[in-house]
Enzyme design. Structure first.
Site, PDB file in Angstrom:
ATOM      1  N   ARG A   9      -5.010  10.434   3.175  1.00  0.00           N
ATOM      2  CA  ARG A   9      -3.746  11.067   3.530  1.00  0.00           C
ATOM      3  C   ARG A   9      -2.727  10.996   2.395  1.00  0.00           C
ATOM      4  NH1 ARG A   9      -1.654  13.550   7.515  1.00  0.00           N
ATOM      5  NH2 ARG A   9       0.589  13.746   7.620  1.00  0.00           N
TER       6      ARG A   9
ATOM      7  N   MET B 125       7.091   7.039  17.346  1.00  0.00           N
ATOM      8  CA  MET B 125       6.935   7.895  16.171  1.00  0.00           C
ATOM      9  C   MET B 125       5.544   8.505  16.001  1.00  0.00           C
ATOM     10  SD  MET B 125       9.281   5.726  13.479  1.00  0.00           S
ATOM     11  CE  MET B 125       8.962   6.820  12.097  1.00  0.00           C
TER      12      MET B 125
ATOM     13  N   ASP C 215       4.297   0.577  11.819  1.00  0.00           N
ATOM     14  CA  ASP C 215       3.051  -0.069  11.413  1.00  0.00           C
ATOM     15  C   ASP C 215       2.920  -1.496  11.926  1.00  0.00           C
ATOM     16  OD1 ASP C 215       2.001   2.089  10.112  1.00  0.00           O
ATOM     17  OD2 ASP C 215       2.734   1.528   8.135  1.00  0.00           O
TER      18      ASP C 215
ATOM     19  N   ASP D   4      -5.568   7.761   9.144  1.00  0.00           N
ATOM     20  CA  ASP D   4      -5.727   7.156  10.462  1.00  0.00           C
ATOM     21  C   ASP D   4      -5.792   8.207  11.557  1.00  0.00           C
ATOM     22  OD1 ASP D   4      -5.766   4.531   9.675  1.00  0.00           O
ATOM     23  OD2 ASP D   4      -3.586   4.349   9.699  1.00  0.00           O
TER      24      ASP D   4
ATOM     25  N   LYS E  98       0.826  -1.210   0.000  1.00  0.00           N
ATOM     26  CA  LYS E  98       0.000   0.000   0.000  1.00  0.00           C
ATOM     27  C   LYS E  98       0.863   1.264   0.000  1.00  0.00           C
ATOM     28  CE  LYS E  98      -2.755   2.860   2.992  1.00  0.00           C
ATOM     29  NZ  LYS E  98      -3.074   3.175   4.384  1.00  0.00           N
ATOM     30  N   ASN E  99       1.842   1.319   0.899  1.00  0.00           N
ATOM     31  CA  ASN E  99       2.622   2.553   1.053  1.00  0.00           C
ATOM     32  C   ASN E  99       3.487   2.854  -0.162  1.00  0.00           C
ATOM     33  OD1 ASN E  99       1.476   3.024   3.542  1.00  0.00           O
ATOM     34  ND2 ASN E  99       3.138   2.076   4.694  1.00  0.00           N
TER      35      ASN E  99
END
EC number: 2.5.1.7
Length: 436
Positions: A97, A343, A321, A121, A22-23
Site C-alpha cells: 500500500r 476510521m 493502529d 491490510d 514503519k509509517n
C-alpha cells in the site's frame, strides 16, 4: 506460511528498544525520488513492507548503498520512469500500500506517475481519492484503467500551486500532495492536512533539502514551490505503534519492562490512553518504565461515572493502529471499556478469536465492541489462530503470551510486515516463542 508457537503465562522482564517507525519510513523513502543528490536515512526498520519498497526503488533505478543494519544512502539520479509501465511493476507496486506515495514525487520531478491499485491490510475500503484530487488541483490530468486497476497522473508542463481543502485528513494523502507541491510553481496551501509526527518528520526532511514548508505540525500547510531539492541526512523516529504494543504486552503479562528511547514528546495521547485503562507508566528520561501489575489494573470511568470509551481519531487523537492493542489489554482489566473504531472498516472482526480464548467481548456492530474485563481472575486459554492483518496479529500474539498453555499463530507474515525480528526480541526478555 510460517507459524509462531507460544507458551503463554510467563512473566517477562528486561529492556526493549522500539524499531524505526514503519509509517514514517514509507513516506521518507518515497521522498528520495525528489532529488538527484544523495539522501542518507537512518533507523530504517528491517521489515517486509519497508524492504519491498526499497526493492521497488532499486528497480526504478535508484542507487542504494547499505551503510549498516538500519542505515541506507539513496541516489535517484538515473530513474527509469519506463519501469512504471511494466508488468513487473504492476505486480510489485500492487503488493504494497505504501507504494502509492511514489506517485507525488515522480509527478513533481518527471511529470508523470503511475501505480496499480495498492494492497496492504484487509481492513475494509481505503480511499485514494484524496491523493488524486490533490494532484488534479495542482494541474495534473488523471487517468484510470479500470480493467487493470491502474491509476495514472500526468503533468508534462509541470505542476502549479493551488489552494485546497482536503475532504479527509489522510496521512498518506497529505504526504503525497506535499511531495508533489514542493516542486510546483507558486504557492500551495493544504487545509485539513494530517499533522501526525511522521508527517511532520517528512516536512522537516524536505525543508532540510531546500523545500519551503510552513505550518508544520498544524492542519494548515503552506508550501512555496522551489526549482529543485538537494540531499540530506535524516533519522526516523521510533515506532509509536510498537511502543504501544510493548505497553500492552507488559500489562497483559504483568511484566516489568522498560521501553528505551521512545521519543516521549512525539507520543501524544498514547501514554494517557493506557493510563485510563489503569496501567502505570513512568517516564524515566526518554524511556517508559512499566512495573509488574501484580494487582492488575482498574479502568477509569468517565467523570460522570459512565463507561470508558476509547475511540480513534486523526492526530492528535488516538491512533487507530493501537485500538486492537487497547482492546486485548481491556480483556484483563478491572472494569468495562467501549472500543469505537471510527476510521476503518472490519478492523474489529478479529475479536472472535479472543472470544474463543475466553475473553468477554460483545461486538455491537462492525465499529464498536464492549469489553468486560476478567481482572486476571480467569486466564485466557491457548488456541490456534491466524493473523488477519498486522495490528490484529500483534494483539493476538499478546493474548497468546498471556494465555494458559501453548498457542499457535498462523499467517505470521502479516506480523513480520510491521514488526522487526519480533520473536528474537521477545525471547530476549524471557518469552517462550518459536518460529516454525
Amino acid at each position: 506460511m510460517g507459524i509462531f508457537k507460544i507458551e503463554g503465562g510467563i512473566r517477562l522482564k528486561g529492556e526493549i528498544t522500539p524499531q524505526g517507525a514503519k509509517n514514517e519510513a514509507l513516506q521518507i523513502l518515497c521522498a528520495v525520488l525528489l532529488t538527484s543528490e544523495k539522501v542518507t536515512i537512518n533507523n530504517i526498520p528491517d521489515i517486509i513492507d519497508i524492504n519491498k519498497l526499497i526493492t521497488l526503488l532499486g528497480n526504478l533505478g535508484v542507487k542504494i548503498q547499505k551503510n549498516g543494519s538500519d542505515s541506507y544512502t539513496f541516489q535517484a539520479d538515473d530513474v527509469n520512469i519506463q519501469y512504471l509501465e511494466t508488468e513487473a511493476f504492476k505486480q510489485e507496486g500492487g503488493s504494497l500500500r505504501g507504494s502509492i506515495m511514489i506517485v507525488g514525487p515522480l509527478l513533481a520531478r518527471f511529470g508523470r506517475g503511475y501505480i496499480p491499485k495498492p494492497g496492504g491490510d484487509k481492513i475494509g475500503r481505503r480511499r485514494l481519492d484524496t491523493h488524486f484530487e490533490g494532484f488534479i488541483n495542482l494541474g495534473a490530468k488523471f487517468r484510470y484503467n479500470r480493467e487493470d486497476h491502474f491509476y495514472g497522473v500526468e503533468a508534462p508542463k509541470g505542476l502549479k500551486g493551488a489552494d485546497m481543502l482536503l475532504d479527509e485528513a489522510s496521512v498518506t494523502g497529505t504526504a503525497n500532495i506535499v511531495m508533489a507541491a514542493v516542486l510546483a510553481k507558486g504557492k500551495t496551501t493544504v487545509y485539513n492536512a494530517a499533522c501526525e509526527p511522521y508527517l511532520q518528520q517528512l516536512c522537516k526532511m524536505l525543508n532540510s533539502m531546500g523545500a519551503k514548508i510552513t505550518g508544520v505540525g498544524s492542519n494548515l500547510l503552506t508550501i512555496e514551490g522551489v526549482e529543485s531539492l538537494g540531499g540530506c541526512e535524516h533519522r526516523i523516529l521510533p515506532d509509536m505503534i510498537e511502543i504501544g504494543s510493548w505497553i500492552g504486552l507488559a500489562a497483559m503479562t504483568r511484566s516489568e519492562i522498560t521501553i528505551k528511547d521512545v521519543s516521549w514528546d512525539n507520543l501524544g495521547v498514547i501514554p494517557n490512553t493506557f493510563r485510563k485503562l489503569g496501567i502505570t507508566l513512568e517516564r524515566r528520561g526518554d524511556d517508559i518504565y512499566i512495573p509488574a501489575h501484580e494487582d492488575g489494573y482498574e479502568v477509569k470511568t468517565d467523570i460522570d461515572g459512565s463507561i470508558l470509551t476509547i475511540a480513534d481519531a486523526p492526530w492528535p487523537g488516538f491512533t487507530p493502529d493501537l485500538l486492537s492493542i487497547v482492546l486485548v489489554v481491556a480483556t484483563q482489566a478491572r472494569g468495562d471499556v467501549l472500543i469505537h473504531q471510527k476510521m476503518f472498516e472490519s478492523r474489529l472482526f478479529f475479536v472472535d478469536k479472543l472470544i474463543d480464548m475466553g475473553a468477554k467481548i460483545m461486538l455491537c456492530d462492525p465499529h464498536r465492541a464492549v469489553v468486560m474485563g476478567h481482572d486476571f481472575k480467569s486466564q485466557l486459554k491457548a488456541t490456534t489462530m491466524s493473523s488477519p492483518d498486522i495490528r490484529a496479529g500483534i494483539s493476538l500474539l499478546i493474548a497468546a503470551l498471556s494465555a494458559k498453555g501453548t498457542s499457535t499463530i498462523q499467517n505470521i507474515e502479516q506480523i513480520d510486515r510491521g514488526y522487526e525480528r519480533i520473536d528474537e526480541r521477545l525471547r530476549a526478555i524471557g518469552a517462550n516463542i518459536i518460529r516454525a
